[in-house]
Motif scaffolding. Structure first.
Motif, PDB file in Angstrom:
ATOM      1  N   UNK A 117       0.835  -1.193   0.000  1.00  0.00           N
ATOM      2  CA  UNK A 117       0.000   0.000   0.000  1.00  0.00           C
ATOM      3  C   UNK A 117       0.873   1.248   0.000  1.00  0.00           C
ATOM      4  N   UNK A 118       0.267   2.383  -0.296  1.00  0.00           N
ATOM      5  CA  UNK A 118       1.012   3.635  -0.299  1.00  0.00           C
ATOM      6  C   UNK A 118       1.574   3.946   1.088  1.00  0.00           C
ATOM      7  N   UNK A 119       0.836   3.599   2.132  1.00  0.00           N
ATOM      8  CA  UNK A 119       1.306   3.849   3.498  1.00  0.00           C
ATOM      9  C   UNK A 119       2.557   3.025   3.808  1.00  0.00           C
ATOM     10  N   UNK A 120       2.555   1.767   3.381  1.00  0.00           N
ATOM     11  CA  UNK A 120       3.724   0.906   3.611  1.00  0.00           C
ATOM     12  C   UNK A 120       4.903   1.362   2.758  1.00  0.00           C
ATOM     13  N   UNK A 121       4.629   1.765   1.525  1.00  0.00           N
ATOM     14  CA  UNK A 121       5.701   2.268   0.660  1.00  0.00           C
ATOM     15  C   UNK A 121       6.337   3.521   1.252  1.00  0.00           C
ATOM     16  N   UNK A 122       5.518   4.383   1.834  1.00  0.00           N
ATOM     17  CA  UNK A 122       6.043   5.598   2.457  1.00  0.00           C
ATOM     18  C   UNK A 122       6.938   5.250   3.643  1.00  0.00           C
ATOM     19  N   UNK A 123       6.509   4.268   4.435  1.00  0.00           N
ATOM     20  CA  UNK A 123       7.321   3.824   5.569  1.00  0.00           C
ATOM     21  C   UNK A 123       8.627   3.206   5.081  1.00  0.00           C
ATOM     22  N   UNK A 124       8.544   2.383   4.047  1.00  0.00           N
ATOM     23  CA  UNK A 124       9.749   1.750   3.500  1.00  0.00           C
ATOM     24  C   UNK A 124      10.733   2.806   3.000  1.00  0.00           C
ATOM     25  N   UNK A 125      10.230   3.823   2.326  1.00  0.00           N
ATOM     26  CA  UNK A 125      11.089   4.896   1.831  1.00  0.00           C
ATOM     27  C   UNK A 125      11.743   5.640   2.994  1.00  0.00           C
ATOM     28  N   UNK A 126      10.976   5.840   4.075  1.00  0.00           N
ATOM     29  CA  UNK A 126      11.523   6.509   5.244  1.00  0.00           C
ATOM     30  C   UNK A 126      12.625   5.697   5.907  1.00  0.00           C
ATOM     31  N   UNK A 127      12.434   4.400   5.994  1.00  0.00           N
ATOM     32  CA  UNK A 127      13.468   3.538   6.583  1.00  0.00           C
ATOM     33  C   UNK A 127      14.712   3.528   5.700  1.00  0.00           C
ATOM     34  N   UNK A 132      13.657   9.003  11.810  1.00  0.00           N
ATOM     35  CA  UNK A 132      13.046   7.897  12.568  1.00  0.00           C
ATOM     36  C   UNK A 132      11.744   8.338  13.238  1.00  0.00           C
ATOM     37  N   UNK A 133      11.722   9.543  13.782  1.00  0.00           N
ATOM     38  CA  UNK A 133      10.498  10.048  14.405  1.00  0.00           C
ATOM     39  C   UNK A 133       9.355  10.130  13.389  1.00  0.00           C
ATOM     40  N   UNK A 134       9.685  10.584  12.181  1.00  0.00           N
ATOM     41  CA  UNK A 134       8.675  10.652  11.133  1.00  0.00           C
ATOM     42  C   UNK A 134       8.197   9.258  10.740  1.00  0.00           C
ATOM     43  N   UNK A 135       9.116   8.311  10.688  1.00  0.00           N
ATOM     44  CA  UNK A 135       8.742   6.935  10.355  1.00  0.00           C
ATOM     45  C   UNK A 135       7.781   6.362  11.390  1.00  0.00           C
ATOM     46  N   UNK A 136       8.007   6.676  12.655  1.00  0.00           N
ATOM     47  CA  UNK A 136       7.106   6.196  13.693  1.00  0.00           C
ATOM     48  C   UNK A 136       5.716   6.824  13.570  1.00  0.00           C
ATOM     49  N   UNK A 137       5.674   8.053  13.109  1.00  0.00           N
ATOM     50  CA  UNK A 137       4.388   8.735  12.955  1.00  0.00           C
ATOM     51  C   UNK A 137       3.558   8.144  11.816  1.00  0.00           C
ATOM     52  N   UNK A 138       4.228   7.759  10.732  1.00  0.00           N
ATOM     53  CA  UNK A 138       3.502   7.312   9.544  1.00  0.00           C
ATOM     54  C   UNK A 138       3.336   5.799   9.465  1.00  0.00           C
TER      55      UNK A 138
END
Length: 203
Positions: free
Chosen positions: A53-63, A112-118
């Motif tokens: 999903x777009x939400x998971x892709x956004x998290x993956x990009x953040x990591x 990392x803080x942003x990744x935890x938020x999203x």
């Protein structure tokens, strides 16, 4: 000479009996039935995980962005160790390198803080992100301790801190690689999306 009539009567009776068919009448053994049995196996083999999903892709990009920052942290703390090895040591270069390292550590915390938020609720990477958070606090404290004092720096102590940070940053990269795998465990990313992590230095 014996009469032929009894023999002819016997042969006639035998020929009238039903003959077994060469083709089986058992539906369980028919070619159509056997093919039908194979189809579910083939269908299962062709089943693949759905796209992320777009939400998971956004998290993956953040990591992945966090991993790239950790690569910079490791390269910079290694450079700081090289400065410490100078004799005499260039204090201006030392201060600039330590400031650069501090900038990367602070940036990593923000990512990392942003990744935890999203992170989507229930995502398998959430626990790993918390692990990274705790490690980053320790890394921040150690990096700040490397700041150049008014009377110079304790080279022996600073070298020990640099070596500790090298190990911490390598461990952080490994943890975030696991976080990336956990975040996308139940879906598939395109090759282009996953290329950033693949390019990260393996330790």
């Amino acid at each position: 000479m014996k009469p032929l009539l009894p023999l002819l009567t016997f042969l006639s009776a035998v020929s009238s009996l039903p003959h077994p068919s060469l083709s089986t009448a058992n539906p369980a053994l028919s070619s159509t039935s056997l093919l039908a049995r194979e189809l579910p196996v083939e269908a299962a083999a062709n089943t693949t995980a759905s796209s992320c999903s777009q939400a998971v892709l956004a998290l993956a990009a953040g990591i992945q962005a966090n991993i790239a920052d950790q690569d910079n942290e490791l390269a910079t703390v290694t450079a700081l160790g090289n400065v410490l090895a100078q004799d005499p040591m260039d204090l201006t270069l030392y201060a600039a390198t330590q400031a650069s390292l501090l900038g990367f550590v602070q940036k990593g915390i923000q990512i990392r803080e942003q990744n935890q938020k999203i992170a989507p609720a229930g995502n398998a990477a959430i626990a790993g992100l918390a692990t990274v958070a705790m490690a980053q606090m320790a890394e921040l404290s150690l990096t700040m301790s490397l700041a150049l004092a008014a009377n110079g720096t304790d080279v022996v102590k600073a070298n020990a801190t640099v070596e500790t940070l090298k190990g911490d940053f390598k461990g952080g990269i490994k943890q975030n690689m696991m976080n990336l795998a956990a975040a996308t465990a139940n879906c598939t990313m395109s090759a282009a999306t996953g290329s950033t992590a693949a390019k990260s230095v393996a330790y």
